[in-house]
Design a protein around this motif. Structure first.
Motif, PDB file in Angstrom:
ATOM      1  N   GLU A   1       0.838  -1.205   0.000  1.00 15.72           N
ATOM      2  CA  GLU A   1       0.000   0.000   0.000  1.00 15.72           C
ATOM      3  C   GLU A   1       0.869   1.249   0.000  1.00 15.72           C
ATOM      4  O   GLU A   1       0.570   2.222  -0.694  1.00 15.72           O
ATOM      5  N   GLY A   2       1.943   1.231   0.781  1.00 11.21           N
ATOM      6  CA  GLY A   2       2.866   2.361   0.810  1.00 11.21           C
ATOM      7  C   GLY A   2       3.498   2.603  -0.550  1.00 11.21           C
ATOM      8  O   GLY A   2       3.649   3.758  -0.983  1.00 11.21           O
TER       9      GLY A   2
ATOM     10  N   ALA B   1       2.170   1.756  -3.462  1.00  9.60           N
ATOM     11  CA  ALA B   1       1.116   2.258  -4.356  1.00  9.60           C
ATOM     12  C   ALA B   1       0.869   3.750  -4.121  1.00  9.60           C
ATOM     13  O   ALA B   1       0.798   4.536  -5.074  1.00  9.60           O
ATOM     14  N   GLU B   2       0.767   4.145  -2.864  1.00  7.08           N
ATOM     15  CA  GLU B   2       0.548   5.558  -2.537  1.00  7.08           C
ATOM     16  C   GLU B   2       1.756   6.397  -2.936  1.00  7.08           C
ATOM     17  O   GLU B   2       1.614   7.501  -3.475  1.00  7.08           O
TER      18      GLU B   2
ATOM     19  N   LEU C   1       1.951   7.039  -6.688  1.00  6.34           N
ATOM     20  CA  LEU C   1       1.030   8.095  -7.127  1.00  6.34           C
ATOM     21  C   LEU C   1       1.568   9.478  -6.772  1.00  6.34           C
ATOM     22  O   LEU C   1       1.511  10.404  -7.591  1.00  6.34           O
ATOM     23  N   ALA C   2       2.081   9.625  -5.559  1.00  6.40           N
ATOM     24  CA  ALA C   2       2.650  10.917  -5.144  1.00  6.40           C
ATOM     25  C   ALA C   2       3.844  11.283  -6.024  1.00  6.40           C
ATOM     26  O   ALA C   2       3.994  12.439  -6.445  1.00  6.40           O
TER      27      ALA C   2
ATOM     28  N   THR D   1      10.429   7.025  -0.814  1.00  6.17           N
ATOM     29  CA  THR D   1      10.111   8.098   0.130  1.00  6.17           C
ATOM     30  C   THR D   1      11.214   9.159   0.130  1.00  6.17           C
ATOM     31  O   THR D   1      10.929  10.366   0.098  1.00  6.17           O
TER      32      THR D   1
END
Length: 167
Positions: free
Chosen positions: A99-100, A102-103, A106-107, A133
């Motif tokens: 999930e991290g 995927a998010e 997108l960012a 990140t």
């Protein structure tokens, strides 16, 4: 057709269209593939790698964007055997890490206008998320430079496999 394990002499001897096809599996830039085919024969693998890096460094931003279209998002279902091998560390990832990713993807795409590209070979999903990140803090110019470096690493791994020197 698969070309893995050809060897340099066999690669150099391929008909132009087949050599192009083999190289497009490594990197989806037609300009890059054509330039490498035009440089044959190569005296050794290092010469091919050096040529591959030099040609990549000279590609236009539009051609680099075309090249990125040949790579799936990190954490998405790989669409080629090469991508599946390279992203093997993601296959075992926990849901929260997926999930991290995927998010984060997108960012990243919103900020930079292209996919997050990283040489994923040998990296765990946690490492890939940590790199993503960190790279979100880059300015666009720095990020383009890093992305080109990562693309060169991927190309070398794929070329090595093509020539039989890969894992």
């Amino acid at each position: 057709m698969t070309y893995d394990g050809l060897g340099l002499a066999e690669f150099d001897a391929l008909p132009e269209a087949e050599a192009n096809a083999a190289l497009l599996v490594c990197c989806s830039s037609p300009e890059w593939a054509r330039a490498l085919v035009a440089g044959r024969p190569y005296p050794n693998v290092d010469a091919l790698f050096e040529r591959a890096d030099a040609v990549l460094a000279e590609l236009s931003e539009a051609e680099i964007d075309r090249t990125l279209d040949g790579h799936p998002r990190i954490g998405a279902r790989p669409d080629t055997a090469a991508s599946a091998r390279e992203q093997a560390g993601v296959a075992r990832a926990e849901d929260a890490v997926r999930e991290g990713l995927a998010e984060g993807n997108l960012a990243y795409e919103r900020k930079f206008g292209h996919i997050y590209l990283v040489c994923a070979t040998g990296k765990s999903a946690d490492e890939l998320l940590e790199l993503l990140t960190a790279r979100l803090g880059n300015d666009p110019e720095t990020e383009r430079r890093i992305m080109r470096t990562e693309l060169a690493k991927i190309n070398r791994i794929r070329l090595a496999r093509l020539l039989g020197d890969g894992e």
